[in-house]
Design a protein around this motif. Structure first.
Motif, PDB file in Angstrom:
ATOM      1  N   UNK A 117       3.615 -26.797  34.334  1.00 17.30           N
ATOM      2  CA  UNK A 117       5.145 -26.635  34.613  1.00 17.30           C
ATOM      3  C   UNK A 117       5.581 -27.820  34.027  1.00 17.30           C
ATOM      4  N   UNK A 118       6.945 -27.026  33.496  1.00 20.82           N
ATOM      5  CA  UNK A 118       8.051 -26.887  33.327  1.00 20.82           C
ATOM      6  C   UNK A 118       9.525 -27.166  33.852  1.00 20.82           C
ATOM      7  N   UNK A 119      10.032 -27.990  34.032  1.00 13.50           N
ATOM      8  CA  UNK A 119      11.341 -27.859  35.256  1.00 13.50           C
ATOM      9  C   UNK A 119      13.047 -28.577  35.274  1.00 13.50           C
ATOM     10  N   UNK A 120      13.857 -27.903  34.843  1.00 17.33           N
ATOM     11  CA  UNK A 120      14.841 -28.328  34.699  1.00 17.33           C
ATOM     12  C   UNK A 120      15.456 -29.532  35.741  1.00 17.33           C
ATOM     13  N   UNK A 121      16.105 -30.095  35.742  1.00 24.80           N
ATOM     14  CA  UNK A 121      16.142 -30.859  36.992  1.00 24.80           C
ATOM     15  C   UNK A 121      17.656 -31.369  36.562  1.00 24.80           C
ATOM     16  N   UNK A 122      18.000 -31.842  37.837  1.00 26.97           N
ATOM     17  CA  UNK A 122      20.345 -32.026  38.174  1.00 26.97           C
ATOM     18  C   UNK A 122      20.027 -33.619  37.740  1.00 26.97           C
ATOM     19  N   UNK A 123      18.915 -35.064  38.056  1.00 26.64           N
ATOM     20  CA  UNK A 123      19.403 -35.698  37.629  1.00 26.64           C
ATOM     21  C   UNK A 123      17.761 -36.709  37.667  1.00 26.64           C
ATOM     22  N   UNK A 124      18.501 -37.778  36.602  1.00 31.30           N
ATOM     23  CA  UNK A 124      16.955 -38.631  36.191  1.00 31.30           C
ATOM     24  C   UNK A 124      16.657 -39.415  37.620  1.00 31.30           C
ATOM     25  N   UNK A 125      14.875 -38.867  38.171  1.00 29.25           N
ATOM     26  CA  UNK A 125      14.567 -39.047  39.332  1.00 29.25           C
ATOM     27  C   UNK A 125      13.651 -40.095  39.222  1.00 29.25           C
ATOM     28  N   UNK A 126      13.926 -41.915  40.050  1.00 28.75           N
ATOM     29  CA  UNK A 126      13.258 -42.018  39.790  1.00 28.75           C
ATOM     30  C   UNK A 126      11.687 -42.111  40.133  1.00 28.75           C
ATOM     31  N   UNK A 127      10.642 -43.395  40.118  1.00 30.12           N
ATOM     32  CA  UNK A 127       8.847 -43.052  40.043  1.00 30.12           C
ATOM     33  C   UNK A 127       9.003 -42.627  41.963  1.00 30.12           C
ATOM     34  N   UNK A 128       9.604 -43.042  42.404  1.00 28.60           N
ATOM     35  CA  UNK A 128       9.294 -42.343  44.123  1.00 28.60           C
ATOM     36  C   UNK A 128       9.902 -40.924  44.860  1.00 28.60           C
ATOM     37  N   UNK A 129      10.663 -40.525  43.834  1.00 35.26           N
ATOM     38  CA  UNK A 129      11.377 -38.883  43.807  1.00 35.26           C
ATOM     39  C   UNK A 129      10.334 -38.540  42.910  1.00 35.26           C
ATOM     40  N   UNK A 130       9.481 -38.674  41.829  1.00 33.68           N
ATOM     41  CA  UNK A 130       8.761 -38.195  41.251  1.00 33.68           C
ATOM     42  C   UNK A 130       7.382 -37.783  42.143  1.00 33.68           C
ATOM     43  N   UNK A 131       7.209 -39.031  42.598  1.00 35.10           N
ATOM     44  CA  UNK A 131       5.831 -38.931  43.562  1.00 35.10           C
ATOM     45  C   UNK A 131       6.102 -38.092  44.102  1.00 35.10           C
TER      46      UNK A 131
END
Lengths: 163, 163
Positions: free
Chosen positions: A73-87
């Motif tokens: 999956x390649x996804x555009x994101x709106x902000x720089x997520x932290x580790x917990x958000x990415x998990x």
């Protein structure tokens, strides 16, 4: 909550090499592992001219490539997520997440250091530092492992995060 | 439920080219688009030697590469997911999903055909065929668009799926 271990250290300290060895040892012990790598300056993935690359270039916000055994999956994101958000968004069905490249984070850490770098540690016990992996013993109030002692480091991870 | 449009057609009919043009036109009209491409024989993504590639080679089941504007995920899966399952797992915050490469599926479809292929259509109205995109008009009980008439095709998609 899936346990997270953050591997930190200065550039070229050997973080990726250590992570690769730890993954292999964890998998050998039967654990399912995910990794998250943060690249501040973006990354290249996929290959120019491939269909999925063309979809993304044309403006698709998310491109999924599926096969019977693997999905990408390649996804555009709106902000720089932290580790917990990415998990939370991308990771499931694993026993442990190893992260690399996230500067400040609250998760348990192993710091990699090599004496030829002649540089201090980035982390202290207060940063949730579990252990040091180094080519020469370092004193920081936490266990110091030889940089090649993957078994010892994984024993520690097992005891602290996987029980 | 995010609407799904399946683009079907024989090998080399021009499916990807049509999808790329439709993405650009949909984005121009302000829609957020995701794509899903199915490759029965697997796919190559990422680049040999890169950290994320090394993580996956070492046995990580999921590898996430994050940057401030884009995230990539490569995940091992246990079965060949269908389009709806993939949408459910990986896609959010878009207005439309365009899929390619899934043989039989229940979603609304556009079939791409070129006369030089001298081959029949794969789909019928009963397969949820919305329209044909072809270099010469074809009779199949559904609207037939010129293969380059992206505006006409997107008008149809807008009317049928995005209202």
């Amino acid at each position: 909550m899936i346990p997270i271990l953050s591997v930190v250290g200065r550039s070229n300290a050997g973080k990726t090499t250590l992570i690769v060895k730890m993954i292999a040892e964890l998998v050998r012990r039967g654990y399912r592992v995910a990794t998250i790598k943060h690249n501040r300056h973006g990354f290249e993935i996929d290959h120019e001219g491939k269909d999925s690359w063309r979809h993304k270039q044309a403006g698709a916000r998310i491109t999924v490539i599926a096969s019977p055994h693997q999905v990408a999956v390649v996804e555009d994101i709106e902000k720089d997520y932290d580790i917990a958000e990415l998990v939370n968004r991308y990771i499931r069905n694993v026993d442990l997440v190893l992260s690399e490249g996230f500067k400040k984070n609250p998760h348990p850490k192993i710091e990699v250091n090599r004496s030829e770098m002649k540089q201090d540690l980035l982390s202290t016990k207060e940063d949730n530092l579990l252990a040091i992996a180094s080519d020469s013993p370092l004193e920081a109030g936490v266990p110091s492992f030889d940089i090649n002692d993957t078994v010892g480091l994984v024993d520690l991870i097992e005891g602290q995060l996987l029980r």
